[in-house]
Design an enzyme around this catalytic site. Sequence first.
Site, PDB file in Angstrom:
ATOM      1  CG  HIS A   1       3.886   1.822  18.002  1.00  0.00           C
ATOM      2  ND1 HIS A   1       2.770   1.047  18.220  1.00  0.00           N
ATOM      3  CD2 HIS A   1       3.661   2.476  16.835  1.00  0.00           C
ATOM      4  CE1 HIS A   1       1.897   1.236  17.231  1.00  0.00           C
ATOM      5  NE2 HIS A   1       2.421   2.115  16.378  1.00  0.00           N
TER       6      HIS A   1
ATOM      7  N   GLY B   1       0.855  -1.198   0.000  1.00  0.00           N
ATOM      8  CA  GLY B   1       0.000   0.000   0.000  1.00  0.00           C
ATOM      9  C   GLY B   1       0.881   1.235   0.000  1.00  0.00           C
ATOM     10  NE  ARG B   2      -2.508   6.953   1.312  1.00  0.00           N
ATOM     11  CZ  ARG B   2      -3.667   6.426   1.730  1.00  0.00           C
ATOM     12  NH1 ARG B   2      -3.662   5.412   2.564  1.00  0.00           N
ATOM     13  NH2 ARG B   2      -4.810   6.932   1.317  1.00  0.00           N
ATOM     14  CB  ILE B   3       3.541   2.424   4.610  1.00  0.00           C
ATOM     15  CG1 ILE B   3       2.745   3.564   5.277  1.00  0.00           C
ATOM     16  CG2 ILE B   3       4.875   2.209   5.344  1.00  0.00           C
ATOM     17  CD1 ILE B   3       2.325   3.322   6.714  1.00  0.00           C
TER      18      ILE B   3
ATOM     19  CD  GLU C   1       3.109  -1.563  20.326  1.00  0.00           C
ATOM     20  OE1 GLU C   1       3.240  -2.216  19.294  1.00  0.00           O
ATOM     21  OE2 GLU C   1       2.661  -0.411  20.349  1.00  0.00           O
TER      22      GLU C   1
ATOM     23  NE  ARG D   1      -1.694  -1.185  14.734  1.00  0.00           N
ATOM     24  CZ  ARG D   1      -1.264   0.062  14.484  1.00  0.00           C
ATOM     25  NH1 ARG D   1       0.030   0.292  14.310  1.00  0.00           N
ATOM     26  NH2 ARG D   1      -2.113   1.067  14.421  1.00  0.00           N
TER      27      ARG D   1
ATOM     28  NE  ARG E   1      -6.544  -8.103  -0.379  1.00  0.00           N
ATOM     29  CZ  ARG E   1      -7.239  -7.493   0.555  1.00  0.00           C
ATOM     30  NH1 ARG E   1      -8.047  -8.185   1.298  1.00  0.00           N
ATOM     31  NH2 ARG E   1      -7.149  -6.200   0.771  1.00  0.00           N
TER      32      ARG E   1
END
Length: 334
Positions: free
Chosen positions: A297, A166-168, A279, A250, A188
């Site tokens: 994080h 995706g974007r990142i 976390e 995550r 995907r």
Amino acid sequence: MPGPRFTKFDHKPRVIVTRRLPEAVETRMAELFDVTLNLDDHPMSRAELEAAVAEAEVLAPTVTDTIDAALLAAAGPQLKLIANFGVGVDHIDLAAARARGITVTNTPGVLTDDTADLVMALILAVPRRIAEGERLIREGAWSGWSPTGMLGHRITGKRLGIVGMGRIGQAVALRARAFGLAIHYHNRNRLPKAIEGPLEATWWPTLDAMLARVDIVSLNCPETPETHHIINAERLRLMQRHAFLINVARGTLIDEAALVEALEAGRIAGAGLDVFEHEPAIHPGLLGRPDVVLLPHMGSATFEARQEMGEKVITNIRVFADGHRPPDQVLEDY
Ligand code: DGY
């Protein structure tokens, strides 16, 4: 289906913010909204969150708040919008929100570059032993340069496997190209040629096949039921012994106990982790290892990103309260 979604408020929306936000954002919120801020920044207890959803028309939570179905069941009918401060929304039960007619927004885009920079920092830090070298100096244990001292691994020419393009993921690929890494990705859907082409990126329809072929794996997908523990014991076995695992997405994408086992057994060469399964608790098996770099994080932790994230939260609330679809609505199919 719930009734009309976007209704103009005839008063300042009652907004409850669960954590401290940048000062300028809080000041603006206090001008625009009937707002309650969390001035001492303590993570809200369950009881506090229940009280908040019983009272707020707009809740502005963050990743540290669990907004599950049981919490939303405690919400009063006045709760209309959850304006999340952050792009990831895995801490919010979206189906439960949808069922109650609550709109959810997030803050995409403004943290992409900073998060990708941190991925790149870990891609450099782990193979080149940067954190270990820094500790050596601070511990007074460095005796000077030597031809065989602090040897790490070259990243130029290696294969980077990005999970989630995706974007990142794309921003990571762009940076990694400049460092001479070959870009591989599992997603995907295959990206259009116009994006793949300039990155010279190779699409792998199956994750397992890609894991066996790349030297560095970067997780850049959201946490969903499908991606939970996407890196588990079996997948760690597929990775090459010299490979590194980077996670700035995550913590729950990785079975952390399996990762510790794989590191102990030498099945992979190291890991760079900015996020953790439980976390802020860190698996004790990670803490003493020199082959892992651990960060708290901080992917989006720049002054600029946090300010812009706050501005997005404000815009989403204002547009919603004006009776329009907010720009960063997470669920599109109401
Ligand atoms: C994000 O935006 O998802 C960051 O991880 C903080 O929540």
